[in-house]
Design an enzyme around this catalytic site. Structure first.
Site, PDB file in Angstrom:
ATOM      1  N   LYS A 182       9.402   3.912 -10.258  1.00 54.97           N
ATOM      2  CA  LYS A 182       9.355   2.478 -10.574  1.00 54.97           C
ATOM      3  C   LYS A 182      10.760   1.930 -10.450  1.00 54.97           C
ATOM      4  CE  LYS A 182       6.303  -0.565 -12.041  1.00 54.97           C
ATOM      5  NZ  LYS A 182       4.838  -0.541 -11.944  1.00 54.97           N
ATOM      6  N   LYS A 201      -0.974   7.841 -13.464  1.00 56.10           N
ATOM      7  CA  LYS A 201      -1.847   6.891 -12.782  1.00 56.10           C
ATOM      8  C   LYS A 201      -2.048   7.309 -11.324  1.00 56.10           C
ATOM      9  CE  LYS A 201      -0.439   2.636 -13.141  1.00 56.10           C
ATOM     10  NZ  LYS A 201      -0.003   1.217 -12.964  1.00 56.10           N
ATOM     11  N   GLN A 211       3.332   5.788 -14.267  1.00 53.84           N
ATOM     12  CA  GLN A 211       2.946   5.799 -12.855  1.00 53.84           C
ATOM     13  C   GLN A 211       2.622   7.220 -12.368  1.00 53.84           C
ATOM     14  OE1 GLN A 211       3.607   2.416 -11.405  1.00 53.84           O
ATOM     15  NE2 GLN A 211       2.016   3.047  -9.991  1.00 53.84           N
ATOM     16  N   LYS A 237       6.196   6.689  -5.752  1.00 48.50           N
ATOM     17  CA  LYS A 237       5.438   5.480  -5.433  1.00 48.50           C
ATOM     18  C   LYS A 237       5.299   4.662  -6.700  1.00 48.50           C
ATOM     19  CE  LYS A 237       3.030   2.825  -2.839  1.00 48.50           C
ATOM     20  NZ  LYS A 237       4.009   1.779  -3.259  1.00 48.50           N
ATOM     21  N   ASP A 264       5.347  -5.758  -8.467  1.00 47.66           N
ATOM     22  CA  ASP A 264       4.946  -5.709  -9.876  1.00 47.66           C
ATOM     23  C   ASP A 264       5.251  -7.129 -10.396  1.00 47.66           C
ATOM     24  OD1 ASP A 264       4.172  -3.441 -12.001  1.00 47.66           O
ATOM     25  OD2 ASP A 264       5.542  -4.775 -13.018  1.00 47.66           O
TER      26      ASP A 264
HETATM   27  N1  GLU Z   1       3.025  -2.203  -9.748  1.00 39.15           N
HETATM   28  C1  GLU Z   1       1.711  -1.667  -9.535  1.00 39.15           C
HETATM   29  C2  GLU Z   1       1.403  -0.643 -10.611  1.00 39.15           C
HETATM   30  O1  GLU Z   1       1.815  -0.824 -11.733  1.00 39.15           O
HETATM   31  C3  GLU Z   1       1.493  -1.202  -8.108  1.00 39.15           C
HETATM   32  C4  GLU Z   1       2.416  -0.148  -7.616  1.00 39.15           C
HETATM   33  C5  GLU Z   1       2.263   0.192  -6.124  1.00 39.15           C
HETATM   34  O2  GLU Z   1       1.390  -0.354  -5.467  1.00 39.15           O
HETATM   35  O3  GLU Z   1       3.041   1.033  -5.668  1.00 39.15           O
HETATM   36  O4  GLU Z   1       0.703   0.309 -10.419  1.00 39.15           O
END
Ligand code: GLU
Length: 449
Positions: free
Chosen positions: A129, A117, A114, A93, A169
């Site tokens: 990503k 996070k 990510q 994701k 993004d």
């Molecule tokens: N691009 C956003 C981030 O850096 C959102 C990613 C998403 O919603 O999958 O977390």
């Protein structure tokens, strides 16, 4: 200079050797490895079975050609990427970034961040990503649509609601997600709403997803301020950027009683001491897709536009870098500290250089790293996936309530983990360790894969 535990040094050396020249990826890995020394001292089994080495190596990296035809009939070629970094906690994701600076190293740093996070959100999502070096600026609607269709024609074979779920993004907002979803649906002949997030409300999007990253970052900073008995009320704030994250950060700060006096784009920044007029920013950036310099031209009076220069020279109590990586340097951090900043929350991914982070932490400034502070966007994406899976649609209030609770939880988890590992108030350490422990526990359960 890094402070890497000696057991982790050979791992870092191998990452640097194997991913030569990918400076942003190196930066992201170094920051995490700096935190992990304390974990393996307490729980040495997490260094077994090359777990950390495996964590630093993406499960899969996809690079593909994206050919498309521009309005002049010329064939254009871009490069597409999807790095499926880690799926220990759920399907990959993470967003897609369309920007000329995109290369494999940038996507890998973003994908690596990510993982942690997404783990911090407590929701079942792995880390990935993607994106392209396509530059949407100055392109017509038709060109953007044809590019998105070509990009998805290749990417679709790697996606699925249980496999990999992209979102937006930088350079990818509601318009692009619409074109990408339309092409996915057409190619697969499946209305698989959970395959992308950040969708429009009429075709499976979630309320509050657009606002979520900025709102979430503001909630996070509000929690940090509360630990010192402070809040946003009456505080001067500077928010860099003027894209999706910045806009909704400004909106939430205003709801909390703060005054945002400056924002920016890659050409320059505006200062409006009476408080940024958000409707005007939205009109300029979201509808007209113009430069922020238009703000000063339209508003006049005591608004200034400064071409070039650093927005971080503007004195403020709270700084929220919400533009892009490495936009806030050590020198900027020193200026902010000198001007009395009390809290910094990263709305963008890795906007502060390692030097800047050291300056803030050394000066006792509350510092919320992106992988914790900006997790509200991806968390609400996971809520969008929940709604899609149950074919449901929640109210704005319910969704925002869930977001606020998730952000409070991330804040408390980071704070408690930092405390547990002997570094109270160090949200960087807390975020890295808490995220790592969740991913590592799942990876350990799976054995060597
Ligand atoms: N691009 C956003 C981030 O850096 C959102 C990613 C998403 O919603 O999958 O977390």
């Amino acid at each position: 200079m890094t402070k890497i535990d000696e057991k982790l040094e050979p791992i870092l050396a191998e990452v640097l050797r194997r991913n030569a020249g990918e400076t942003e990826f190196h930066q992201a890995v170094i920051e995490v490895l700096e935190s992990l020394g304390r974990v393996i001292a307490k729980k040495p089994y997490y260094a077994d079975h090359a777990l950390i080495e495996r964590l630093c190596e993406p499960e899969r990296q996809i690079i593909f050609r994206v050919p498309w035809v521009d309005d002049q009939g010329q064939v254009q070629i871009n490069r597409g990427f999807r790095v499926q970094f880690n799926s220990a906690l759920g399907p990959y994701k993470g967003g897609l970034r369309f920007h000329p600076s995109v290369n494999l190293g940038i996507i890998k740093f973003l994908g690596f961040e990510q993982i942690f996070k997404n783990a911090l959100t407590g929701l079942p999502i792995g880390g990935g990503k993607g994106g392209s070096d396509f530059n949407p600026r100055g392109r017509s609607e038709g060109e953007v649509m044809r590019f998105c269709q070509s990009f998805m024609t290749e990417l679709q074979r790697h996606l699925g609601e249980y496999t990999d779920v992209p979102a937006g993004d930088i350079g990818v907002g509601g318009r692009e997600i619409g074109y990408l979803f339309g092409q996915f649906k057409r190619l697969t002949n499946r209305y698989e709403a959970g395959v992308l997030t950040g969708k429009g409300l009429v075709y499976g999007g979630s309320r509050a997803r657009t606002e979520a990253t900025g709102f979430g970052a503001t909630y996070f900073v509000s929690s940090m301020l509360a630990t010192k008995g402070m809040d946003f009320d009456g505080r001067k704030c500077v928010v860099s950027g003027s894209g999706n994250v910045a806009i909704y950060t400004i909106e939430k700060i205003r709801q909390f009683g703060g005054i945002v006096i400056a924002c920016s784009d890659s050409n320059g920044y505006i200062v409006d001491e009476s408080g940024i007029d958000l409707d005007l920013v939205k009109e300029i950036k979201e509808i007209r897709r113009e430069r922020i310099s238009q703000y000063a031209r339209r508003k006049g009076n005591d608004t200034h536009y400064i071409e070039g220069g650093s927005i971080w020279d503007v004195p403020c109590d709270v700084a929220m870098p919400s533009a892009t990586q490495n936009e806030l340097t050590g020198k900027d951090a020193r200026a902010l500290v000198k001007n009395g900043v009390v809290a910094v929350g990263e709305g963008a991914n890795m906007p502060c250089t390692p030097d800047a982070v050291r300056e803030f932490q050394g000066a006792g400034v509350l510092f919320g790293p992106g992988k914790a502070a900006n997790a509200g966007g991806v968390a609400t994406s996971a809520l969008e996936m929940q709604q899609n899976a149950s074919r449901d649609s929640w109210s704005f209030e319910k969704t925002e309530e869930r977001l606020a609770a998730i952000m409070r939880n991330i804040h408390d988890t980071c704070a408690e983990t930092a405390e547990e590992y002997g570094a109270p108030g160090d949200y960087v350490l807390g975020a890295n360790i808490a995220g790592f422990e969740r991913v590592a526990a799942a990876m350990t359960a799976f054995g060597v894969i």
